[in-house]
Design a protein around this motif. Structure first.
Motif, PDB file in Angstrom:
ATOM      1  N   GLY A   1     -37.899  70.323 -30.442  1.00  0.00           N
ATOM      2  CA  GLY A   1     -36.931  71.353 -30.804  1.00  0.00           C
ATOM      3  C   GLY A   1     -36.354  71.209 -32.198  1.00  0.00           C
ATOM      4  N   LYS A   2     -37.214  71.042 -33.180  1.00  0.00           N
ATOM      5  CA  LYS A   2     -36.736  70.882 -34.549  1.00  0.00           C
ATOM      6  C   LYS A   2     -36.348  72.229 -35.173  1.00  0.00           C
ATOM      7  CE  LYS A   2     -40.532  68.628 -35.717  1.00  0.00           C
ATOM      8  NZ  LYS A   2     -41.119  68.356 -34.405  1.00  0.00           N
ATOM      9  N   THR A   3     -37.062  73.281 -34.769  1.00  0.00           N
ATOM     10  CA  THR A   3     -36.844  74.570 -35.432  1.00  0.00           C
ATOM     11  C   THR A   3     -35.396  75.036 -35.309  1.00  0.00           C
ATOM     12  OG1 THR A   3     -39.085  75.105 -34.765  1.00  0.00           O
ATOM     13  CG2 THR A   3     -37.772  76.887 -35.681  1.00  0.00           C
ATOM     14  N   VAL A   4     -34.818  74.867 -34.126  1.00  0.00           N
ATOM     15  CA  VAL A   4     -33.458  75.363 -33.941  1.00  0.00           C
ATOM     16  C   VAL A   4     -32.468  74.537 -34.768  1.00  0.00           C
ATOM     17  CG1 VAL A   4     -33.005  74.012 -31.848  1.00  0.00           C
ATOM     18  CG2 VAL A   4     -31.772  76.134 -32.248  1.00  0.00           C
TER      19      VAL A   4
ATOM     20  N   THR B   1     -38.178  71.956 -45.239  1.00  0.00           N
ATOM     21  CA  THR B   1     -39.633  72.013 -45.167  1.00  0.00           C
ATOM     22  C   THR B   1     -40.061  71.556 -43.775  1.00  0.00           C
ATOM     23  OG1 THR B   1     -40.142  69.767 -45.895  1.00  0.00           O
ATOM     24  CG2 THR B   1     -39.790  71.402 -47.611  1.00  0.00           C
ATOM     25  N   ASP B   2     -40.980  72.296 -43.192  1.00  0.00           N
ATOM     26  CA  ASP B   2     -41.465  71.962 -41.855  1.00  0.00           C
ATOM     27  C   ASP B   2     -42.817  71.279 -42.003  1.00  0.00           C
ATOM     28  OD1 ASP B   2     -41.523  71.739 -39.144  1.00  0.00           O
ATOM     29  OD2 ASP B   2     -42.011  73.830 -38.747  1.00  0.00           O
ATOM     30  N   GLU B   3     -43.051  70.265 -41.176  1.00  0.00           N
ATOM     31  CA  GLU B   3     -44.298  69.502 -41.232  1.00  0.00           C
ATOM     32  C   GLU B   3     -44.499  68.942 -42.623  1.00  0.00           C
ATOM     33  OE1 GLU B   3     -45.179  68.760 -38.551  1.00  0.00           O
ATOM     34  OE2 GLU B   3     -44.503  70.381 -37.256  1.00  0.00           O
ATOM     35  N   GLN B   4     -43.608  68.043 -42.944  1.00  0.00           N
ATOM     36  CA  GLN B   4     -43.454  67.518 -44.292  1.00  0.00           C
ATOM     37  C   GLN B   4     -44.739  66.989 -44.918  1.00  0.00           C
ATOM     38  OE1 GLN B   4     -43.671  64.206 -45.318  1.00  0.00           O
ATOM     39  NE2 GLN B   4     -43.004  64.582 -47.400  1.00  0.00           N
TER      40      GLN B   4
ATOM     41  N   VAL C   1     -50.681  72.590 -36.098  1.00  0.00           N
ATOM     42  CA  VAL C   1     -49.258  72.289 -36.241  1.00  0.00           C
ATOM     43  C   VAL C   1     -48.363  73.486 -35.955  1.00  0.00           C
ATOM     44  CG1 VAL C   1     -49.428  70.373 -37.861  1.00  0.00           C
ATOM     45  CG2 VAL C   1     -49.415  72.712 -38.719  1.00  0.00           C
ATOM     46  N   GLY C   2     -47.243  73.172 -35.329  1.00  0.00           N
ATOM     47  CA  GLY C   2     -46.134  74.107 -35.300  1.00  0.00           C
ATOM     48  C   GLY C   2     -46.175  75.292 -34.366  1.00  0.00           C
ATOM     49  N   VAL C   3     -47.373  75.744 -33.997  1.00  0.00           N
ATOM     50  CA  VAL C   3     -47.459  76.982 -33.236  1.00  0.00           C
ATOM     51  C   VAL C   3     -46.699  76.874 -31.907  1.00  0.00           C
ATOM     52  CG1 VAL C   3     -49.059  78.464 -31.975  1.00  0.00           C
ATOM     53  CG2 VAL C   3     -49.595  77.724 -34.301  1.00  0.00           C
TER      54      VAL C   3
HETATM   55 MG    MG Z   1     -42.163  72.800 -35.364  1.00  0.00          MG
END
Ligand code: MG
Ligand code: ADP
Length: 683
Positions: free
Chosen positions: A291-294, A386-389, A540-542
């Protein structure tokens, strides 16, 4: 005063213009570069007595030739040359392969030094190198450095040239390290160390020299990170966000779920940094699905509340699109304007977004690295996430910073980073960690099956589809060939369409246009397709919480961290999720990996076991980890030195003295050569 950095290698006797050109390929331009071109190991040519020679091992011995050379030729220019040599009263047979030209030189009574593989039983040496003491300069009798060489630059040339360089310029080698650190660690001087590492006498001395130079390398690296940190956090006026806890609480209430304790904790850490006048530079690490996005959304909300703009950078357009949609949903309710900026947008749409950013009408922008390109101007950029550094370099971050103001920076990664590695690669960052996953998540059940069980796997898809769930089917990865990956995906897509005529099967691979990719992803996330056949573009990320089944074909072709990332695409909602690994691995490593995947779905545990299987050298060597390539230092063995170097560098950069006292001007100059610091340093 002239410096070694400014003297061209052509000034060294024996270095022609042509050789100079070739040296460039090794990153060697100046004399300083050459002296820093260290050997990566030593070759021991010290002459041994026969009693020390071990069967099957390499040895160097000296003796007297007792017979003429006997030459046998056989096929295609191949030859075998033998002669007898008396060594300590024993008659030894020396054998050369394909060295017929040596025959003339093998005359009875002449002294010879032989290096090669020793066979005890037959008293025979298979010679790799030989020398005659009556010829003068000898390599044997000593320990010789071995350099990485190529082209017309041979080992012998490199050794000779380094000896020459040391003779001409060795006296100009200056100490770089602060005296107090040389004393503290009882290091030899730089001059001693450089001379010794190229010409060690014995391998132990080479090691002592190496230790000093490893410390230096790691110290200078850490100095860069720590100085950067000092400049960006402590010395630079950043954005002091004024934002109330109450407004954050109100926003969190609008979210469809409650924050986990872990999320609350890291949000607080981030808010403390954002409120302070220094620049935040924080790494948020958390396993896939934690839950990083939130957390990012809350930080972005905070910057907007404080009257600034926020930017979210992601590595792929698919992710940009996904985050754009989810932020629009979250921010729509509170009246925050969100924009999207990617490379594939039409010029017109781009222009609109750029204008919106410059005027401050767009408060949060989501995009790929298009966000940091020239021509993008913010009205007041307060925060960059930045996401997925690991897809972004330090330099990219600093480009952003140089766009006028100094925004806070939050970097998110799902790659679990062991502490020591975090120190190396991210020594300039503070670290926050999400330790728990959202409540109600059931652990993903993982199975390893053979290819022969494909029918049952298809049955599994049917069962989940009947429950209203969705599945990813990941195609095998073909090393080095995206084209074959794509072909695999297309074939599998056809196969699944035949197996499930009543279902909609999506297809997603790297050769599709951006619009097609977005469409395939969007259709899957709206549940218009029940199965998505994909290459690793979904790695990643989806985030599609209704997807509960991840099937990976030929799973042994993927590394553990990649498998874990892929598996992380499911288990993102309340439903029980599964990961099916289809593999018949023949290799032990492949079987080990499948085993790890079936026993744990904890990213840190996976990383730890990965380390066990691969060994640290390999782990740290991966590009993904973001760890720089060191010239000498080896992360597998030099941890302790790294930690010392980091503390020393941090201590030093905290002292005002470091930034002003002339005794440190040499170190400050070194920093100035780095593009991170351009325009940033005092003096
Ligand atoms: Mg993510
Ligand atoms: P990642 O850390 O991998 O980027 P995401 O931020 O994409 O994870 O979150 C994964 C999923 O979990 C998303 O669907 C998100 O909406 C959901 N989620 C995040 N936080 C919580 C929470 N506290 N409770 C329930 N679901 C949550």
């Amino acid at each position: 005063m002239i410096k070694l950095e400014d003297i061209s290698v052509q000034q060294i006797k024996g270095v022609s213009a042509q050789k100079e050109q070739e040296l460039h390929a090794f990153g060697v331009h100046s004399v300083a570069d050459l002296l820093d071109y260290f050997p990566y190991r030593y070759e021991d040519y010290r002459i041994r007595g026969l009693e020390e020679a071990k069967d099957g091992e390499k040895v160097t011995i000296q003796g007297k030739i007792m017979s003429d050379g006997l030459l046998q030729r056989y096929g295609k220019g191949k030859s075998r040359l033998t002669c007898r040599v008396a060594v300590e009263g024993l008659l030894v047979t020396a054998v050369w392969f394909n060295r017929h030209f040596l025959k003339e030189q093998l005359t009875s009574g002449r002294e010879i030094v032989l290096t090669g593989k020793w066979e005890q039983r037959r008293l025979q040496i298979t010679v790799s190198e030989s020398e005659f003491p009556d010829r003068g300069t000898m390599r044997s009798g000593s320990v010789q450095p071995v350099y990485s060489v190529g082209g017309s630059i041979t080992q012998a040339w490199m050794r000779k040239t380094l000896a020459q360089a040391l003779a001409q310029y060795g006296s100009m080698l200056e100490e770089i390290l602060p005296v107090h650190l040389v004393d503290k660690h009882q290091l030899m001087t730089r001059k001693e160390a450089v001379e010794l590492i190229h010409n060690p006498g014995d391998a132990e001395a080479g090691q002592t020299a190496r230790r000093r130079l490893v410390y230096e390398e790691l110290f200078l690296f850490q100095l860069k990170l720590q100085a950067y940190r000092a400049l960006t956090r402590d010395r630079v006026q950043g954005v002091a966000h004024v934002v109330s806890a109450e407004s954050i609480r109100q926003f969190v209430k609008t979210l469809p779920f409650e924050l986990t304790d872990s999320q609350k904790k890291v949000v607080n850490e981030i808010l403390i940094d954002m409120r302070s006048p220094g620049c935040m530079n924080r790494l948020l690490q958390g396993d896939v699905g934690s839950g990083k996005t939130v957390v990012a959304a809350i930080a972005l909300f905070a910057t907007v509340q404080a009257g600034h703009q926020g930017a979210l950078m992601v590595p792929t357009e698919i992710l940009a699109d996904q985050h754009y949609r989810s932020l629009q949903k979250m921010f729509g309710a509170v009246g925050i304007e969100v924009g999207l900026l990617t490379g594939s947008m039409t010029e017109r749409r781009k222009r609109d977004v750029l204008a919106g950013l410059q005027m401050g009408l767009i408060q949060v922008v989501v995009g790929t690295h298009a966000i940091i390109q020239d021509g993008v101007h913010f009205n007041s950029l307060g925060l960059v996430v930045t996401d997925e550094q690991h897809r972004f370099g330090v330099n990219q971050r600093s480009i952003l910073r140089r766009k006028g103001i100094n925004p806070d920076v939050l970097t998110m990664t799902a790659t679990p980073i062991p502490r020591t590695l975090a120190i190396t690669a991210f020594g300039d960052m503070d670290v926050s960690t999400l330790r728990e996953r959202p409540k109600g998540r059931k652990p993903i059940q993982s199975y390893w099956v053979k290819h022969s069980m494909l029918d049952r796997v298809l049955g599994f898809i049917r069962r989940e589809a009947d429950l209203g769930r969705q599945a990813y089917f990941i195609c095998p990865l073909i090393e080095e060939s995206e084209k074959l990956d794509v072909q695999n995906a297309i074939d599998l897509h056809v196969q699944l369409q035949q197996a499930f005529p009543d279902m909609a099967i999506g297809l997603l691979h790297g050769r599709l246009s951006t619009a097609e990719k977005d469409e395939a992803m969007a259709a899957f996330s709206r549940n218009e397709t029940q199965v998505l056949v994909a290459t690793t573009v979904v790695e990643v990320g989806v985030d599609v919480p209704n997807a509960t089944l991840m099937i990976i074909m030929d799973a042994e072709r993927f590394g553990l961290s990649q498998l874990h990332q892929l598996r992380g695409r499911v288990g993102r909602g309340e439903h029980q999720s599964y990961c099916v690994l289809i593999a018949d691995p023949k290799s032990e490593v492949g079987r080990e990996r499948m085993k790890v995947m079936t026993v744990t779905d904890d990213g840190f545990e996976v990383a730890r076991r990965d380390l066990d299987i691969r060994g640290p050298g390999d782990f740290f060597g991966t590009k993904q980890s973001g760890v720089p390539d060191f010239k000498l230092a080896d992360m597998a063995v030099d941890f302790a030195i790294l930690e010392e170097a980091r503390e020393d560098a941090a201590d030093l950069t905290r002292q005002e003295d470091f930034w002003t006292n002339p005794i440190y001007s040499r170190l400050r100059d070194l920093l100035k050569r780095d593009q991170l610091f351009q325009g940033d340093l005092l003096d």
